[in-house]
Design an enzyme around this catalytic site. Structure first.
Site, PDB file in Angstrom:
ATOM      1  N   ARG A  71      34.957  57.618  47.038  1.00 19.91           N
ATOM      2  CA  ARG A  71      33.664  57.634  46.352  1.00 19.91           C
ATOM      3  C   ARG A  71      33.657  58.339  45.012  1.00 19.91           C
ATOM      4  O   ARG A  71      32.802  58.069  44.187  1.00 19.91           O
ATOM      5  CB  ARG A  71      32.735  58.514  47.373  1.00 19.91           C
ATOM      6  CG  ARG A  71      33.224  60.060  47.801  1.00 19.91           C
ATOM      7  CD  ARG A  71      32.194  61.024  48.365  1.00 19.91           C
ATOM      8  NE  ARG A  71      32.842  62.203  48.409  1.00 19.91           N
ATOM      9  CZ  ARG A  71      32.588  62.985  47.293  1.00 19.91           C
ATOM     10  NH1 ARG A  71      31.761  62.764  46.345  1.00 19.91           N
ATOM     11  NH2 ARG A  71      33.332  64.168  47.705  1.00 19.91           N
ATOM     12  N   GLU A 108      51.565  66.359  51.864  1.00 13.06           N
ATOM     13  CA  GLU A 108      50.042  66.229  52.146  1.00 13.06           C
ATOM     14  C   GLU A 108      49.634  65.251  53.193  1.00 13.06           C
ATOM     15  O   GLU A 108      48.747  65.381  54.050  1.00 13.06           O
ATOM     16  CB  GLU A 108      49.310  66.157  50.666  1.00 13.06           C
ATOM     17  CG  GLU A 108      47.658  66.049  51.079  1.00 13.06           C
ATOM     18  CD  GLU A 108      46.836  65.707  49.866  1.00 13.06           C
ATOM     19  OE1 GLU A 108      45.839  66.092  49.572  1.00 13.06           O
ATOM     20  OE2 GLU A 108      47.509  64.516  49.362  1.00 13.06           O
ATOM     21  N   TRP A 141      45.601  72.237  47.113  1.00 13.86           N
ATOM     22  CA  TRP A 141      44.666  72.423  47.927  1.00 13.86           C
ATOM     23  C   TRP A 141      44.258  74.078  47.740  1.00 13.86           C
ATOM     24  O   TRP A 141      43.178  74.521  48.120  1.00 13.86           O
ATOM     25  CB  TRP A 141      44.581  72.038  49.401  1.00 13.86           C
ATOM     26  CG  TRP A 141      44.264  70.680  49.658  1.00 13.86           C
ATOM     27  CD1 TRP A 141      45.061  69.820  49.723  1.00 13.86           C
ATOM     28  CD2 TRP A 141      43.029  70.179  49.863  1.00 13.86           C
ATOM     29  NE1 TRP A 141      44.513  68.590  50.083  1.00 13.86           N
ATOM     30  CE2 TRP A 141      43.475  68.851  50.212  1.00 13.86           C
ATOM     31  CE3 TRP A 141      41.783  70.730  49.683  1.00 13.86           C
ATOM     32  CZ2 TRP A 141      42.157  67.872  50.294  1.00 13.86           C
ATOM     33  CZ3 TRP A 141      40.681  69.935  50.179  1.00 13.86           C
ATOM     34  CH2 TRP A 141      40.889  68.544  50.394  1.00 13.86           C
TER      35      TRP A 141
END
Length: 293
Positions: free
Chosen positions: A195, A58, A80
């Site tokens: 986040r 990745e 994914w």
């Protein structure tokens, strides 16, 4: 990886129930920071086995600037797959194919992969081809490496994956959204701001991925390893991961492994999977958990 277990316990002790976009529900806290000295060993979780092959592929995929899952599925990396499959199921071409069948089609059919394997302008695109409001594109990764080499005292050694005008076009807006390098005493450190932090499934991958990226960039810039600092915004445990978290917290911490990197590589774009060797990894068995999409 005492730091990681302390994070899990912090969320359990201080978190509050919170709804989320997936409908699963979380126990969530806001604002947390971990620090890992990369001289102490490679920070790969030992209280459960973590699939390092997926992490390396990745990361190489990000560095290439790729945003299509074809490279990942060709290397048997599944992390994914759910997002493009979700979009495929909403398309007129969907005829009841399972996720496994969808992945096989991505792997074998170039035309199908171009149409349904694309994630939009996610991480790699922003790292290598960030589009500004004037239409100018910036290779942030190349620029930050050049700045580390030529102006290591700069406070602007930043790569930002959060590009607001393009968020609607992304399969998933960046969770690990900005990273900042710091050079001191000939050592390279990196701080990541994340986040949204799925602490059971995602965070072990993120720690290892950005620790490895820091080590790779330190090598191409002729620097030693410093710290990886991981700063979290919404740090949460999904409600369907609570049993898995309890199991992890019951396990003893084992010694960190060592990551050996091919020292001949001096260009960030020249790294290949075969250039990495993990030594001394002795984790507890894998603990499975469902990803919330």
């Amino acid at each position: 990886m005492k730091q990681y277990l302390e994070l899990l316990q912090h969320i359990l002790d201080n978190g509050e129930l919170k709804t989320d976009r997936t409908g699963t529900g979380t126990i969530s806290t806001f604002g947390y920071q971990m620090r890992f000295n990369l001289q102490d060993g490679f920070p790969l979780l030992t209280t459960k086995k973590v699939h390092l092959k997926s992490i390396i592929h990745e990361l190489l995929w990000f560095i290439k600037g790729d945003t299509n899952i074809k490279y990942l599925v060709e290397n048997n990396v599944r992390i994914w797959n759910e997002w493009p499959y979700r979009d495929f199921k909403d398309s007129p071409d969907y005829k009841g194919e399972t996720l496994k069948e969808f992945v096989a089609m991505i792997k074998s059919d170039e035309t199908f992969a171009k149409k349904y394997g694309e994630l939009g302008p996610v991480y790699g695109r922003q790292w290598r081809h960030f589009e500004g409001p004037d239409g100018r594109f910036v290779d942030q990764l190349a620029e930050v490496i050049e700045m580390i080499k030529t102006n290591p005292s700069s406070r602007r050694l930043i790569v930002n994956a959060w590009n607001p005008p393009l968020i609607p076009d992304m399969a998933l807006p960046p969770c690990h959204m900005m990273f900042h390098f710091y050079v001191n005493n000939n050592k390279l450190s990196c701080q990541l701001y994340q986040r949204s932090a799925d602490t059971f499934l995602g965070i072990p991958f993120n720690i290892a991925s950005y620790a490895l990226l820091t080590m790779m960039i330190a090598q191409v810039c002729d620097l030693e390893y410093g710290d990886f600092v991981h700063t979290l915004g919404d740090a949460h445990i999904y409600k369907d991961h609570l049993e898995q978290v309890d199991l992890q917290l019951s396990r003893d911490i084992r010694a960190l492994p060592t990551m050996k990197i091919n020292s001949n590589i001096k260009n960030i774009e020249q790294f290949r999977y075969e250039d990495f060797e993990l030594v001394g990894y002795n984790p507890h068995p894998l603990i499975k958990g469902k990803v919330s999409v």
